[in-house]
Motif scaffolding. Structure first.
Motif, short mmCIF file in Angstrom:
data_model
loop_
_atom_site.label_atom_id
_atom_site.label_comp_id
_atom_site.label_asym_id
_atom_site.label_seq_id
_atom_site.Cartn_x
_atom_site.Cartn_y
_atom_site.Cartn_z
N THR A 490 0.83 -1.21 0.00
CA THR A 490 0.00 0.00 0.00
C THR A 490 0.87 1.26 0.00
N ILE A 493 2.41 1.77 -3.52
CA ILE A 493 1.41 2.26 -4.48
C ILE A 493 1.10 3.73 -4.24
N LEU A 523 -4.83 4.19 -9.22
CA LEU A 523 -4.48 3.44 -8.02
C LEU A 523 -5.49 2.31 -7.78
N THR A 526 -5.04 -0.50 -10.34
CA THR A 526 -3.83 -1.28 -10.06
C THR A 526 -4.06 -2.27 -8.93
N VAL A 527 -4.67 -1.80 -7.84
CA VAL A 527 -4.94 -2.67 -6.70
C VAL A 527 -5.87 -3.81 -7.10
#
Length: 550
Positions: A490, A493, A523, A526-527
């Motif tokens: 986390t 990112i 973001l 991507t996660v």
């Protein structure tokens, strides 16, 4: 009105399902399960301050999303200390309640710091800055919960009896079912505590967003004052455990058994196991290195500590698995790996919540409603999926959760790109951001806890005698390190996709940091991709190697 045969048959099927999945869990409840459940319930109640803490950080502290992710890493790190603490519990089994009292003291101190910040701000500022006090409180609490959790985990093993009321040994299958029930009830206790505090938050935080700052601070203060019940609940749990121990000892002694025989029937070892200096030494070395690296603030400190702790945990797992046969080792390694990858998936971080507050208008009460809905449906989902968990492998469960979880993450991603505006325009404002959030939370909530229950039951059922706390702690430390890996992911990112929320000077009311959510969409995407790909790759790895899963 008469009931048709088809409807009568449907009612009979529903009745059987309800009996097997809901009522059976209540029928299998034993009084000996209650002490660890009380400690777990205290952990669930800890969520009482989570929403207030989120708004306190957003409104009062100028901490970045990256910093909060790093702080989250340090807050997860004490859970790796379950290794030496678990062995310590085995060594001082008769006095394990003292660790619960120590944990309660640290939790109380953490809450008192936050009470001081909200109610006696000037006096606290005379000693240290608000940020320093907040970070101290944030780090004290998890240490306290670790101390209590490591005892509660071992108590769940002890809570499952080895013999019936007449002293006859129970079958292995019956004890396995009891372990699954105990671990399920443990999750139920945690979630029930979450439901209780969610209800309290909905009531306490109603209209909090519209209150003047002084009144809002008073509401926040009241929440932290009520949270002082958390350490009290856990202490009552160990007091009740002592009562049950005396009662059961008296029961078997009156049947003609000696004191030593009664202890053996209850599975309570008198002689402490041999000291494992690898575990205690490794834990001490880990603590010293972690503190040294943390205080020195060297670059890459979190990564260094993570690698050290992972090395220590893997070494201790290798040591302890010597107690198991080769097939059991392969199952344990494969199961632990799947759980680790599944729990190590990074999250969007604090920026996602800030965006929901600022752009979607989610206030304190609505977030409390989401929390209540999520906790309630998680509890219901655990009952619904109980047989699913018992009958399917960990790989199947994680594969199912990965696919479903990915699908359910898409509405949040879509809302960033205006999904809620489009649906609201088509439905006259009915399907808006709050509607989508409620439905998404309702569907996604039951998924998080499901994968852990079979793993915990397997660990409890496989724990060697006299090393139950040690075995449980080492295995749990490995899976808990996954959460530290998640926090590191986390942080990375949030370093790549910079998210900031508006911060104002509390004195001048001037904006010192402007809000910027322009990179949040990338973001979130991507996660979502990472959360879909990594667990499925781990399942394929287990499938084509010698490792297996429970």
């Amino acid at each position: 009105m008469t009931t048709t045969p088809s409807s009568a048959g449907l009612l009979a099927i529903l009745g059987r399902w309800f009996s097997i999945n809901i009522l059976a869990l209540g029928r299998e409840m034993r009084l000996s399960y209650l002490p660890p459940l009380m400690v777990y319930a205290a952990a669930g109640i800890s969520g009482l301050t989570s929403i207030v803490g989120t708004f306190y950080v957003k409104e009062r502290l100028g901490l970045s999303a990256e910093f909060l992710a790093a702080l989250g890493f340090w807050m997860m790190l004490p859970w790796a200390l379950k290794m030496p603490l678990g062995h310590l519990v085995d060594l001082v089994w008769r006095w394990k309640s003292l660790l619960v009292y120590a944990g309660a003291g640290l939790i109380t101190l953490s809450l008192l710091i936050m009470i001081g910040l909200l109610g006696y701000t000037d006096a606290m500022l005379d000693v240290a800055s608000v940020e320093t006090w907040y970070v101290t409180a944030a780090l004290l609490a998890p240490i306290g919960y670790v101390l209590q959790d490591v005892v509660a985990d071992a108590m769940t093993v002890e809570a499952v009896p080895r013999v019936d009321a007449s002293g006859q040994k129970l079958s292995a299958d019956k004890r396995k079912l009891m372990h699954v029930t105990m671990q399920t009830l443990g999750r139920v206790a945690i979630i029930s505590g979450g439901i209780l505090v969610s209800v309290a938050n909905v009531f306490l935080l109603r209209d909090a967003g519209m209150l003047p700052e002084a009144e809002k601070a008073a509401v926040y203060l009241l929440v932290y004052e009520l949270a002082l019940i958390i350490p009290l609940v856990s202490i009552l749990g160990v007091v009740f455990a002592a009562y049950l121990h005396r009662r059961d000892m008296k029961h078997f002694i009156t049947q003609g058994h000696s004191h030593e025989e009664a202890l053996a029937l209850l599975g309570l070892h008198i002689d402490a196991p041999s000291v494992n200096w690898w575990i205690l030494g490794g834990g001490l070395a880990f603590t010293i290195l972690s503190l040294g690296i943390g205080l020195s603030r060297i670059a890459g400190g979190e990564e260094i500590i993570f690698l050290i702790s992972m090395t220590i945990v893997l070494f201790l797992m290798w040591q302890l698995t010597g107690e198991l046969d080769s097939d059991a080792r392969d199952v344990l390694v494969g199961t632990a790996l799947l759980i680790f990858v599944f729990r190590a998936i990074p999250s969007p971080g604090a920026g996602s919540t800030w965006w929901m507050i600022d752009d979607l208008g989610f206030d304190q009460q609505f977030l409390a409603i989401l929390s209540l809905l999520g906790a309630t449906l998680t509890l219901l989902g655990m009952f619904i999926f109980r047989r699913f968990m018992a009958e399917r492998s960990i790989a199947y469960i994680i594969g199912f959760l990965t696919v479903v979880g990915t699908i359910l993450s898409l509405p949040i991603v879509g809302m960033y790109f205006g999904l809620h505006e489009w649906t609201a325009s088509l439905t006259g404002g009915i399907i808006d951001a709050r509607f989508i959030a409620l439905i998404d939370t309702a569907l996604e909530s039951p998924l998080g806890q499901i994968a852990m229950i079979p793993m915990l039951a397997w660990i409890a059922n496989s724990a060697p005698e006299k090393l139950k706390a040690t075995f449980f702690a080492v295995m749990a430390s490995f899976t808990n390190l996954a959460l530290s890996a998640s926090q590191l992911g986390t942080k990375y990112i949030n370093q790549f996709f910079i998210i900031t929320r508006e911060v104002k000077d509390p004195v001048t009311d001037q904006v010192t940091v402007p809000a910027d959510y322009s990179q949040l969409g990338n973001l979130l995407i991507t996660v979502t991709i990472i959360g879909f790909v990594l667990p499925l790759l781990s399942i394929l790895f287990i499938r084509y190697t010698r490792f297996r899963n429970a």
